[in-house]
Scaffold this motif. Sequence first.
Motif, PDB file in Angstrom:
ATOM      1  N   SER A  63      -4.317  -1.813   9.166  1.00  0.00           N
ATOM      2  CA  SER A  63      -4.468  -2.418   7.847  1.00  0.00           C
ATOM      3  C   SER A  63      -4.136  -3.909   7.870  1.00  0.00           C
ATOM      4  CB  SER A  63      -3.554  -1.707   6.841  1.00  0.00           C
ATOM      5  OG  SER A  63      -3.595  -2.349   5.585  1.00  0.00           O
ATOM      6  N   HIS A  89       0.850  -1.184   0.000  1.00  0.00           N
ATOM      7  CA  HIS A  89       0.000   0.000   0.000  1.00  0.00           C
ATOM      8  C   HIS A  89       0.889   1.239   0.000  1.00  0.00           C
ATOM      9  CE1 HIS A  89      -3.950  -1.832   1.756  1.00  0.00           C
ATOM     10  NE2 HIS A  89      -3.442  -2.557   0.781  1.00  0.00           N
ATOM     11  N   TYR A 137      -2.814   3.884  10.380  1.00  0.00           N
ATOM     12  CA  TYR A 137      -3.273   3.133   9.213  1.00  0.00           C
ATOM     13  C   TYR A 137      -2.500   1.823   9.075  1.00  0.00           C
ATOM     14  CZ  TYR A 137      -4.279   1.902   4.352  1.00  0.00           C
ATOM     15  OH  TYR A 137      -4.657   1.234   3.221  1.00  0.00           O
TER      16      TYR A 137
END
Length: 328
Positions: A243, A212, A239
């Motif tokens: 994730s 990502h 994040y």
Amino acid sequence: MINSNGVASLCFKNQVNLMAMKKLQSQIIALKKKKNAVLLAHYYQAPEIQEIADYVGDSLGLSQQAEQTQADLILFAGVHFMAETAKLLNPNKKVILPDLYAGCSLADSCPPDAFKKFIDAHPNHYVVTYVNCSAQIKAMSDLVCTSSNAEKMVRSVPADRPIIFAPDKNLGHYIQEKTGRKMLLWDGSCVVHEAFSLDKLIALHQLHPQAHIIAHPESEPHILKVARFVGSTAALIDYVKKSTATEFIIATEVGILYKMQQEVPDKKLIPAPSFENNTCACSQCAYMKLNTLQKVFDCLYSESPEIKLDAALVQKAVVPIKRMLALS
């Protein structure tokens, strides 16, 4: 080629350096306790400084900690505008910075005299400034924001008020797209976040197709467009923690990887590539790296360099910061 004696010598040297670092860290911790001092450090600081900080965070978190601290002495391991912000929130406390030359390219891109003329040329605008600016710029502002709360701060401005947003045009452009508010943007930027190469980033992603791409909003629009997630340093860490992905390419100052890796030891973190053809190939803030462990000790020992601000300036510049903290 290094022979066995050379390897042994190198290992011994590294061990001696590690012992010296640990000793210096212990001395700093003892001095902090003796002087009732708090050490605040930004995510972009060197790992050995982060290790002994009382708080490590982004600009919003550091501002909040500075406002709440009960310490007599605030040692700010960051850059000049951050230490200034701590002083604005604690005018009666001593605030010290390991290196007064630890500045900020973004703050430097907005000289007070030029910004005053810009505001005068656009009367009746509500002035929102990113915290990465000098106390003089804050004193001309109606509201201060950080990358964590910029969207919320802009949304808080009455819809019928035109907005000036400074100094970061990239953050301003990103917030415009998020909120739909048209803003007059000052033409400033951070050299660290404008150093990322889109071509190299795409090539790197082809090598790691499952990764990502995540980016700080100070990055240029073409970088943000290819990012899976955009957010402040604290938001990027959050994040990565939440994730389900196991690989990430991170477009912000490489110092964040230290704290991030602590939070996700089993995930692969890859710094986004910069234009520079160097061994790291990542983007580093030279100003942030001016602070060293030795300078932290020297600063705490001598209680200098000290951040000093004119009382009248403090009175004006603290208002938009307090307004931000109340809204946060």
